[in-house]
Design an enzyme around this catalytic site. Structure first.
Site, mmCIF file in Angstrom:
data_model
loop_
_atom_site.group_PDB
_atom_site.id
_atom_site.type_symbol
_atom_site.label_atom_id
_atom_site.label_comp_id
_atom_site.label_asym_id
_atom_site.label_seq_id
_atom_site.Cartn_x
_atom_site.Cartn_y
_atom_site.Cartn_z
ATOM 1 N N SER A 18 39.206 -19.617 94.395
ATOM 2 C CA SER A 18 38.620 -20.222 93.199
ATOM 3 C C SER A 18 37.867 -19.197 92.345
ATOM 4 C CB SER A 18 37.650 -21.348 93.590
ATOM 5 O OG SER A 18 36.959 -21.836 92.457
ATOM 6 N N LEU A 19 38.005 -19.320 91.034
ATOM 7 C CA LEU A 19 37.279 -18.457 90.102
ATOM 8 C C LEU A 19 35.995 -19.117 89.596
ATOM 9 C CD1 LEU A 19 40.234 -17.022 87.987
ATOM 10 C CD2 LEU A 19 39.167 -16.072 90.043
ATOM 11 N N THR A 70 36.596 -30.672 94.249
ATOM 12 C CA THR A 70 38.012 -30.526 93.938
ATOM 13 C C THR A 70 38.862 -31.135 95.039
ATOM 14 O OG1 THR A 70 39.667 -28.956 93.125
ATOM 15 C CG2 THR A 70 38.260 -28.198 94.937
ATOM 16 N N LYS A 74 38.026 -35.611 95.218
ATOM 17 C CA LYS A 74 37.518 -36.116 93.941
ATOM 18 C C LYS A 74 37.332 -37.629 93.918
ATOM 19 C CE LYS A 74 39.271 -32.388 91.019
ATOM 20 N NZ LYS A 74 40.083 -32.040 89.832
ATOM 21 N N ASP A 110 36.945 -32.797 83.945
ATOM 22 C CA ASP A 110 38.371 -32.476 83.851
ATOM 23 C C ASP A 110 38.985 -33.078 82.591
ATOM 24 O OD1 ASP A 110 38.608 -30.986 86.193
ATOM 25 O OD2 ASP A 110 39.034 -32.735 87.426
ATOM 26 N N GLY A 134 51.932 -36.578 89.388
ATOM 27 C CA GLY A 134 50.672 -36.624 90.108
ATOM 28 C C GLY A 134 49.733 -37.684 89.556
ATOM 29 N N VAL A 228 48.116 -27.870 85.335
ATOM 30 C CA VAL A 228 46.690 -27.870 85.665
ATOM 31 C C VAL A 228 46.343 -26.762 86.658
ATOM 32 C CG1 VAL A 228 46.466 -30.341 85.202
ATOM 33 C CG2 VAL A 228 46.821 -29.549 87.561
ATOM 34 N N TYR A 230 45.779 -23.150 87.932
ATOM 35 C CA TYR A 230 45.452 -21.919 87.199
ATOM 36 C C TYR A 230 45.436 -20.682 88.083
ATOM 37 C CZ TYR A 230 40.661 -21.808 89.074
ATOM 38 O OH TYR A 230 39.567 -21.731 89.901
#
Length: 316
Positions: A18-19, A70, A74, A110, A134, A228, A230
């Protein structure tokens, strides 16, 4: 009053790449704030997704100011919160939890993140018939965002038919009957043959979940494709779509803009979303802020603004 020091984190599975930590910490440093962002990976902990409630309570007791949530937590987290912001309640999904006065309140950034990214990267995309892959937590958010942007009809394809049907029912109550429908994966070929675009909202394509979410032969040049995922910015789906000349939107914009909205909730400070997008592009190793690729010749499309005016619909 805003403080000058914050402790936040991310709960999810397989979140090592994760960033989010770097995005939040960089923006905080530029604003003269101290912000420490921790990863709480249930896969590393050997904990089931249902343990999210215990982790939220532990974070609150340890003095965290907030959490991002995440996949796959969620929706599971909702039953463990003290309150929900209206948008999170309407969605039935939470990606941001803020601790304040001993209460844990759920939000969803989101929706606004995807809407801002789409408006920036695919501003003239036709939105009459959209197929979304999804219907989970991220799927609920992007479907709301797509309908808010003016989509006339979104068809949800999910391997769990009851989940797609429940989300479609919720969307129809919010936006009007007939705006959303559910379909099984075996109808993908039929649906995509007549669709304007695809929104992909499953984990497939992530570094930990490589692959394509649908057979590549179902793609065709008349489609736009919005992602979605990334990490990586160019997923297998986007690579296949670009090879056919499809207009594409990577998941970087959604990630950066939702992070900016979460930063605002955590700190009470106004983030520079464009600067955070540049950070994400750099951190993801892309050569520039590539959000969309130019499509080849295609049928004319009305602007999003014109479509909203015609339908008169808005988000609730």
């Amino acid at each position: 009053m805003p403080k000058d020091s914050y402790l936040v984190g991310l709960i999810g599975s397989g979140i090592g790449p994760s960033l989010s930590p770097a995005l939040h910490e960089r923006e905080a440093a530029r604003q003269g704030l101290r912000l420490l962002y921790r990863l709480i990976d249930i896969e590393t902990l050997g904990a089931p997704p249902e343990s999210v409630g215990d982790l939220v309570r532990a974070a609150r007791d340890l003095g965290f100011d907030g959490l991002n949530i995440t996949h796959p937590c969620k929706q599971l987290v909702i039953g463990h919160l003290d309150g929900l912001a209206p948008q999170a309640e309407a969605l039935g999904a939470v990606n941001t939890v803020v601790f304040e006065d001993g209460r844990a309140v759920g939000h969803n950034t989101d929706v606004t993140g995807f809407a801002a990214s789409f408006a920036r990267g695919l501003p003239d995309a036709p939105l009459e018939r959209v197929v979304q892959l999804g219907a989970g937590g991220a799927g609920a958010a992007v479907a709301h965002a797509t309908l808010t942007l003016g989509a006339e009809r979104v068809t949800l394809v999910d391997p769990l038919p009851e989940r797609a049907a429940a989300l479609a029912d919720s969307l129809n109550r919010a936006f009007g009957e007939g705006r959303a429908a559910a379909a099984s994966p075996d109808r993908q070929a039929e649906l995509l043959a007549h669709a304007d675009g695809i929104v992909h909202a499953t984990p497939t394509g992530m570094a930990a979940h490589p692959g394509l979410p649908l057979p590549a032969e179902l793609l065709h040049p008349g489609l736009w494709v919005a992602e979605v995922v990334y990490r990586p910015l160019e997923t297998g789906l986007l690579r296949a779509a670009r090879a056919l000349g499809c207009a594409t939107l990577d998941g970087g914009g959604m990630a950066a803009f939702q992070a900016a909205d979460a930063f605002r909730l955590f700190t009470g400070r106004e983030p520079d979303a464009t600067r955070m997008l540049a950070d994400l592009t750099e951190l993801a190793g892309a050569p520039g802020p590539v959000l969309s690729s130019a499509p080849g010749p295609r049928r004319p499309a009305r602007t999003l603004g014109a479509r909203r005016h015609r339908t008169g619909d808005s988000a609730t």
